[in-house]
Design an enzyme around this catalytic site. Structure first.
Site, PDB file in Angstrom:
ATOM      1  N   PRO A 288       0.812  -1.213   0.000  1.00 42.88           N
ATOM      2  CA  PRO A 288       0.000   0.000   0.000  1.00 42.88           C
ATOM      3  C   PRO A 288       0.847   1.265   0.000  1.00 42.88           C
ATOM      4  O   PRO A 288       1.866   1.334   0.688  1.00 42.88           O
ATOM      5  CB  PRO A 288      -0.784  -0.116   1.309  1.00 42.88           C
ATOM      6  N   GLY A 289       0.455   2.236  -0.794  1.00 40.81           N
ATOM      7  CA  GLY A 289       1.145   3.522  -0.795  1.00 40.81           C
ATOM      8  C   GLY A 289       0.163   4.605  -0.370  1.00 40.81           C
ATOM      9  O   GLY A 289       0.138   5.057   0.779  1.00 40.81           O
ATOM     10  N   TYR A 330      -4.008  13.645 -14.037  1.00 42.70           N
ATOM     11  CA  TYR A 330      -5.052  12.605 -13.999  1.00 42.70           C
ATOM     12  C   TYR A 330      -6.453  13.192 -13.808  1.00 42.70           C
ATOM     13  O   TYR A 330      -7.373  12.463 -13.471  1.00 42.70           O
ATOM     14  CB  TYR A 330      -4.816  11.639 -12.829  1.00 42.70           C
ATOM     15  N   CYS A 356       2.853  28.806 -16.859  1.00 42.33           N
ATOM     16  CA  CYS A 356       2.408  29.182 -18.204  1.00 42.33           C
ATOM     17  C   CYS A 356       1.824  27.976 -18.924  1.00 42.33           C
ATOM     18  O   CYS A 356       2.357  27.538 -19.954  1.00 42.33           O
ATOM     19  CB  CYS A 356       3.576  29.750 -18.989  1.00 42.33           C
ATOM     20  N   TYR A 385       1.727  10.913  -3.688  1.00 47.69           N
ATOM     21  CA  TYR A 385       2.020  11.343  -5.055  1.00 47.69           C
ATOM     22  C   TYR A 385       1.920  12.866  -5.185  1.00 47.69           C
ATOM     23  O   TYR A 385       1.433  13.390  -6.181  1.00 47.69           O
ATOM     24  CB  TYR A 385       1.096  10.619  -6.050  1.00 47.69           C
TER      25      TYR A 385
HETATM   26  N1  LLP Z   1       2.985  -1.544  -5.951  1.00 48.80           N
HETATM   27  C1  LLP Z   1       3.324  -1.246  -7.218  1.00 48.80           C
HETATM   28  C2  LLP Z   1       4.056  -2.228  -8.016  1.00 48.80           C
HETATM   29  C3  LLP Z   1       2.987   0.004  -7.757  1.00 48.80           C
HETATM   30  O1  LLP Z   1       3.329   0.294  -9.005  1.00 48.80           O
HETATM   31  C4  LLP Z   1       2.288   0.940  -6.966  1.00 48.80           C
HETATM   32  C5  LLP Z   1       1.913   2.241  -7.505  1.00 48.80           C
HETATM   33  C6  LLP Z   1       1.967   0.581  -5.648  1.00 48.80           C
HETATM   34  C7  LLP Z   1       2.323  -0.677  -5.175  1.00 48.80           C
HETATM   35  C8  LLP Z   1       1.237   1.502  -4.713  1.00 48.80           C
HETATM   36  O2  LLP Z   1      -0.053   1.779  -5.155  1.00 48.80           O
HETATM   37  P1  LLP Z   1      -1.067   2.614  -4.219  1.00 48.80           P
HETATM   38  O3  LLP Z   1      -1.354   1.776  -3.011  1.00 48.80           O
HETATM   39  O4  LLP Z   1      -0.408   3.872  -3.862  1.00 48.80           O
HETATM   40  O5  LLP Z   1      -2.244   2.817  -5.093  1.00 48.80           O
HETATM   41  N2  LLP Z   1       0.869   8.873  -9.418  1.00 48.80           N
HETATM   42  C9  LLP Z   1      -0.427   8.234  -9.415  1.00 48.80           C
HETATM   43  C10 LLP Z   1      -0.394   6.857  -8.821  1.00 48.80           C
HETATM   44  C11 LLP Z   1       0.616   5.954  -9.476  1.00 48.80           C
HETATM   45  C12 LLP Z   1       0.713   4.599  -8.817  1.00 48.80           C
HETATM   46  C13 LLP Z   1       1.934   3.891  -9.292  1.00 48.80           C
HETATM   47  N3  LLP Z   1       2.119   2.606  -8.703  1.00 48.80           N
HETATM   48  C14 LLP Z   1      -1.407   9.134  -8.689  1.00 48.80           C
HETATM   49  O6  LLP Z   1      -1.036  10.223  -8.257  1.00 48.80           O
HETATM   50  O7  LLP Z   1      -2.583   8.806  -8.580  1.00 48.80           O
END
Ligand code: LLP
Length: 421
Positions: A288-289, A330, A356, A385
């Site tokens: 989880p991120g 996004y 700009c 992010y």
């Molecule tokens: N594991 C892998 C292999 C990933 O590529 C990612 C995120 C995560 C875990 C974590 O995912 P999460 O739990 O955060 O959804 N910049 C974009 C999100 C890109 C996610 C990339 N990969 C945004 O701001 O919405």
């Protein structure tokens, strides 16, 4: 309990009035609540109960060293997406045996760095990468523990840029090929196949999608086992969606009209998939991120100007897409609130940045309480992010990052100055 809240119509983070941070540190500035990071982490850990598991925080969501140190201290693991993230995770105190390495394009030097530190495992994305892992591990006389990332072609409703589990995406190998890839991998020297991995995308809010992914992962795991490939671990990835709208409600704030994420919590999503994953008898990994850090951060910005356009009011902020690119990239929705609420009428405005680019906005046609030059706004749920995707575009120094701890706060990343450009 969430840590950003109004007290006497003023916005607080834990026991710090955020306007005090604005006065002391200036804007734009990211503000994080340590308590919120810890709470979100513990809610996830508690959802597992006694299930054998390892949560590896996806460092890419927020790589601030103090955020990482806080999570390392909680005892969870980390998932790195590059050698840089691996370096930061180790420096923050994550033990190598709790670090995994994901990414569709790992360079030789990155693999070597990871193997020399003896990290827990690699989430491999292709047959060719598995061969390279075996070769480099052989040269170093060590073993690479490998999960194979499998692509189940699961449909998600999230933004196309953050969908990763469809057949046409670059990630993983097609589930129909998993058996043959792993069969060859199990014969390679320097390699131990430990499990399979899946990550279907980010900001996923519906349980059905997650259930489909969990079932697919379990199905492939048991097929592999019946074919003699001894899978003992499964990695479900991350992607747990969070609420962005109406994160804070108050009688002086407009109610945001649509709220597709209203009922979403990571715990609920986990409760939907854990019984399915548990049946495999495998150790369960997640990455989880966003679900740990999104709610733990805000971006504070000051109103520079108001301007009446053709049928539009523009509120021009001192933060822009270089500080927080999610709305531009996004079309993401972030709730925006004034840090001080007064009995002002609401109006429909575009909240835009100073760059700009027409795409430099935080909100379009948004109902907000009237704000004037000098007022401060908080862009909410910006802990994931946010700063990690910031840039120096348009010659703009990156903002500062502040960590709040109870009734104190500290600058954990100083604002860049002109000489840093
Ligand atoms: N594991 C892998 C292999 C990933 O590529 C990612 C995120 C995560 C875990 C974590 O995912 P999460 O739990 O955060 O959804 N910049 C974009 C999100 C890109 C996610 C990339 N990969 C945004 O701001 O919405």
């Amino acid at each position: 309990m969430e840590q950003f809240h109004y007290k006497n119509n003023e916005l607080w983070c834990e026991e710090v009035n955020v306007d005090e941070i604005v006065r002391n540190v200036g804007t734009p500035v990211y503000v994080y609540s340590r308590r919120s990071i810890v709470d979100h982490c513990r809610w996830i850990e508690q959802a597992f109960g006694t299930i054998d598991h390892l949560s590896c925080y996806a460092v890419k969501a927020n790589a601030n060293r103090e955020v990482l140190r806080t999570l390392a201290h909680e005892g969870i693991g980390a998932d790195a997406g590059s050698v840089g993230e691996l370096y930061l995770a180790l420096a923050a105190g994550f033990p190598p045996e709790k670090i995994t390495f994901s990414g569709v394009g790992k360079r030789n030097d990155e693999i070597e760095f990871a193997l020399r530190r003896n990290i827990l495992s690699f989430n491999a994305e292709s047959e060719e990468e598995i061969q390279v892992l075996s070769d480099i591990a052989g040269t170093l006389a060590t073993t690479a523990r490998v999960f194979l990332r499998v692509n189940f072609d699961i449909k998600t409703t999230t933004h196309p840029y953050i969908t990763t589990g469809r057949r046409h995406n670059k990630f993983g190998v097609d589930s129909s090929k998993a058996l043959s890839v792993l069969r060859s991998a199990s014969r390679l020297p320097g390699l131990e196949v430990v499990g399979i991995h899946s990550h279907i995308g980010s900001q996923i809010i519906d349980e059905e999608t997650f259930i489909a992914a969990a079932e697919a992962l379990s199905r492939v795991a048991s097929n592999l086992r019946s074919e003699g490939i001894n899978i003992t671990q499964i990695n479900f990835g991350g992607g747990f969606g969070v609420q962005y709208r109406n994160y804070i409600t108050h009688r002086l704030l407009p109610l945001e009209p649509e709220n597709p994420e209203a009922e979403v919590t990571t715990v609920r999503l986990l409760q939907a998939i854990l019984p399915i994953l548990k049946k495999t008898g495998c150790r369960i990994f997640i990455q989880p991120g966003r679900s740990i850090v999104a709610h733990a951060g805000i971006l504070l910005t000051k109103v520079l100007y108001r301007k009446q356009g053709d049928g539009k009011i523009f509120v021009i902020a001192d933060a822009g897409m270089n500080d927080l690119i999610r709305p531009s990239l996004y079309q993401s929705y972030h709730q925006i609130v004034p840090t001080r609420l007064v009995e002002n009428e609401h109006e429909i405005v575009d909240v835009v940045g100073p760059l700009c680019e027409t795409g430099d906005f935080f909100a379009l046609d948004r109902r907000l309480p009237h704000v004037d030059r000098g007022d401060s706004l908080a862009v909410l749920c910006a802990g994931a992010y946010g700063y990690v995707l910031s840039s120096n575009y348009n010659g703009r120094p990156r903002p500062a990052e502040v960590m709040v701890d109870g009734d104190t706060f500290a600058i954990v990343t100083p604002r860049e100055v002109l000489e840093d450009l």
